[in-house]
Design an enzyme around this catalytic site. Structure first.
Site, PDB file in Angstrom:
ATOM      1  N   ASP A  78       0.811  -1.212   0.000  1.00 14.98           N
ATOM      2  CA  ASP A  78       0.000   0.000   0.000  1.00 14.98           C
ATOM      3  C   ASP A  78       0.848   1.266   0.000  1.00 14.98           C
ATOM      4  O   ASP A  78       0.459   2.284  -0.582  1.00 14.98           O
ATOM      5  CB  ASP A  78      -0.934   0.003   1.214  1.00 14.98           C
ATOM      6  CG  ASP A  78      -2.200  -0.802   0.948  1.00 14.98           C
ATOM      7  OD1 ASP A  78      -2.192  -1.618   0.017  1.00 14.98           O
ATOM      8  OD2 ASP A  78      -3.186  -0.609   1.681  1.00 14.98           O
ATOM      9  N   ASP A 120      -1.404  -5.762   4.673  1.00 16.32           N
ATOM     10  CA  ASP A 120      -2.637  -5.188   4.173  1.00 16.32           C
ATOM     11  C   ASP A 120      -3.639  -6.221   3.672  1.00 16.32           C
ATOM     12  O   ASP A 120      -4.149  -6.999   4.442  1.00 16.32           O
ATOM     13  CB  ASP A 120      -2.313  -4.106   3.137  1.00 16.32           C
ATOM     14  CG  ASP A 120      -1.526  -2.970   3.793  1.00 16.32           C
ATOM     15  OD1 ASP A 120      -1.995  -2.442   4.800  1.00 16.32           O
ATOM     16  OD2 ASP A 120      -0.433  -2.648   3.326  1.00 16.32           O
ATOM     17  N   CYS A 191       4.868  -2.336   8.356  1.00 15.18           N
ATOM     18  CA  CYS A 191       5.262  -1.047   8.943  1.00 15.18           C
ATOM     19  C   CYS A 191       4.896  -0.970  10.425  1.00 15.18           C
ATOM     20  O   CYS A 191       3.847  -1.440  10.848  1.00 15.18           O
ATOM     21  CB  CYS A 191       4.646   0.090   8.157  1.00 15.18           C
ATOM     22  SG  CYS A 191       5.254   0.179   6.452  1.00 15.18           S
ATOM     23  N   SER A 468      -5.512   4.913   5.286  1.00 16.94           N
ATOM     24  CA  SER A 468      -4.473   4.007   5.764  1.00 16.94           C
ATOM     25  C   SER A 468      -4.552   3.952   7.281  1.00 16.94           C
ATOM     26  O   SER A 468      -4.969   4.916   7.931  1.00 16.94           O
ATOM     27  CB  SER A 468      -3.107   4.533   5.329  1.00 16.94           C
ATOM     28  OG  SER A 468      -2.071   3.911   6.051  1.00 16.94           O
TER      29      SER A 468
END
Length: 557
Positions: A78, A120, A191, A468
């Site tokens: 993403d 994701d 992340c 996000s």
């Protein structure tokens, strides 16, 4: 065994010849055949270590008495897809992943599956596949990235996007930006904040589909290799005991997951993914239940971007099980549900300990008495909208301001970076919903630009797209119905006043009913963006965000 359909009997002699071509021995054919769904690729940082995880799973399967067979699943990064046409292809992969895994599993008659996702959409996509297939399945993710360190502070990808906004506002130098660029993503892994990937990997534990540590053990820790081996061994146990995903992913398990979501302060994307997974499991899960659970569930964690702590800190504090243990102290969870450990949730968390009450607040000292996510409704979003309440500053919990209306993300970013958005504004980005995008792009660029330019405590952003998990502030997404479907967001005009009251779950367009009726009667729909290929098929089949943006065959009657 299911795999006997392709291994045993005279009719299967041709099949056995093909297994011979693969190098399978007779001994391997007699064992349970375990499909290992590998999301490994060389474009997603969270996936670059999955080859090692897969090898560990294979060893674990063999140690447990099964025969491991690897096949792939796709994944989009993403972060790399953000802010351009590529983001239209992120959410839509969730269904491609589920569909392709279904095809492979049924075509080859696997007895069980080990899902190895990380970032994701391939986590929820594979959970959807597990629920749909309902053969014994276990998950082991690639794990989170370690936080970066810049000028003595921990940082992550959201810091990077906000730094770009700070440069545009002349609040950061290019030299500082380059230092951020070099240091915020220091290792492989998903992340390091409580973004979508880590949210879903943690919720996999809460659902009962992953072993302890699945969501929090850092990608670079050898402990994750050991976890993968245990997952490989455990899948054979699940096959032998015939414990299936729908035995685990029950209505009670989804309620546990939503409650954990509220306590952790997960990404708003979980409000798309949990209903979609539940739909595959035959469980009805709508947005209405979210506020009811939020009202009674305290928010215990403020991980980045909501606060200064990161996944590695959550792991050291005791991980998801420590959060579950805190929640259990007020009987908020159903502890009798089955899990992939072969034990109940209650048995799993019996010895869990909260090792750091600063990272995981105790149940009696929460960040707030209500959960991290809220669903807002009103005349602007009759079917609902979603905000990550735990990442909103107190002064923006209630806000009224003039609408600044944009029909695409790109137009909004240009206005924000051009200094055309000022304190008090409510930025409205529409025609970015599931059908309108199509693909429901994430809006990390505009939210980060707002924060980076120092407007995060005074400007709200509303969209029929999504955000996000790295977004923070009064970022309200999933507005339903979307503009493309003629939802009220399509009737908003520049300067209209919009009222947001997060604690009272309200979002209102302050325009009288007669005016709105007149606008609707005279409304000329915006010409749809022309799309081809998979996006065109997706637009035809995708449903409202309030339903989880699932795909349904249109009713032709």
């Amino acid at each position: 065994m299911i795999s006997d359909n392709v291994k045993c009997g005279t009719q299967q002699a041709p099949h056995r010849s093909l297994f011979n071509a693969l190098g399978f021995t007779e001994e391997e054919r007699k064992r349970p055949m375990i499909g290992i769904v590998s999301s490994y690729n060389e474009i997603v940082p969270g996936h670059m270590n999955l080859d090692k995880i897969v090898e560990a799973v294979k060893l674990g399967v063999a140690m447990g008495g099964g025969t491991p067979v690897v096949f792939p699943a796709i994944a989009v990064c993403d972060g790399i897809a953000m802010g351009h046409i590529g983001m239209k292809y992120s959410l839509v992969t969730r269904d491609l992943i589920a569909d392709s895994t279904e095809c492979m599993a049924i075509a080859h008659q696997f007895d069980g599956l080990v899902m190895v996702p990380n970032c994701d959409k391939n986590v929820p996509g594979l959970l959807m596949a597990a629920a749909r297939l309902n053969i014994p399945t276990i998950f082991v993710s690639g794990g989170p990235m370690l936080a970066g360190h810049v000028k003595g502070q921990k940082r992550s990808l959201s810091s990077m996007f906000e730094a770009v906004g700070a440069v545009a506002a002349n609040k950061m130098t290019m030299e500082d930006l380059c230092e951020f660029e070099e240091k915020v993503c220091p290792t492989c892994g998903s992340c390091s904040g409580m973004y979508t990937a880590n949210s879903m990997n943690c919720l996999t534990e809460a659902l009962g589909m992953g072993l302890r540590g699945n969501g929090t053990i850092p990608a670079v820790y050898s402990e994750r290799i050991r976890l993968a081996k245990h997952a490989g061994m455990q899948i054979v146990e699940l096959v032998n005991k015939n414990i299936r995903p729908r035995d685990i992913m029950t209505k009670e398990a989804f309620t546990n997951a939503l409650i954990t979501d509220m306590a952790l302060g997960c990404s708003t994307n979980s409000m798309l993914h949990l209903p979609a997974i539940a739909n595959e499991a035959g469980v009805k899960l709508n947005l209405e239940i979210a506020n009811d659970l939020s009202k009674k569930t305290p928010n215990l964690c403020h991980l980045a971007p909501a606060g200064p702590t990161y996944m590695e800190d959550l792991n050291e504090a005791g991980g998801v099980y420590a959060v579950l243990k805190e929640l259990s102290k007020k009987n908020l969870l159903n502890l009798d549900v089955m899990t992939v450990s072969g034990k109940t949730m209650g048995e799993n968390i019996a010895n869990a300990v909260n090792k750091n009450p600063e990272v995981i607040r105790t149940i009696d000292n929460p960040y707030s008495p209500t959960g991290g996510i809220a669903v807002l409704k009103g005349n602007l979003a009759p079917n609902g909208s979603v905000v990550k309440r735990s990442a909103v500053v107190p002064e923006m919990m209630e806000h009224t301001g003039p609408a600044r209306v944009f029909d695409s993300e790109e137009d909004a970013i240009a206005a924000i970076k051009g200094g055309k958005i000022v304190k008090g504004d409510v930025v409205v980005i529409r025609y970015e919903g599931p059908k309108g995008g199509p693909g429901m792009r994430e809006m990390l660029n505009p939210t980060s630009a707002i924060a980076g330019m120092g407007l995060g405590e005074s400007v709200a952003l509303i969209t029929d797209g999504r955000f996000s998990g790295a977004s923070r502030g009064a970022s309200i997404g999933h507005v339903s119905p979307e503009a493309y479907a003629g939802g009220p967001i399509s009737l908003v005009q520049e300067g209209d006043m919009i009222h947001i009251d997060i604690n009272n779950y309200l979002i209102e367009l302050l325009v009288d009913d007669d005016t709105l009726k007149s606008r609707k009667e005279n409304f000329v729909p915006k010409k749809a963006k022309e799309v081809t290929g998979y996006l065109a098929r997706y637009r035809e089949l995708v449903t409202d965000a309030s339903m989880g943006a699932i795909l349904q065959v249109p009713n032709k009657n």
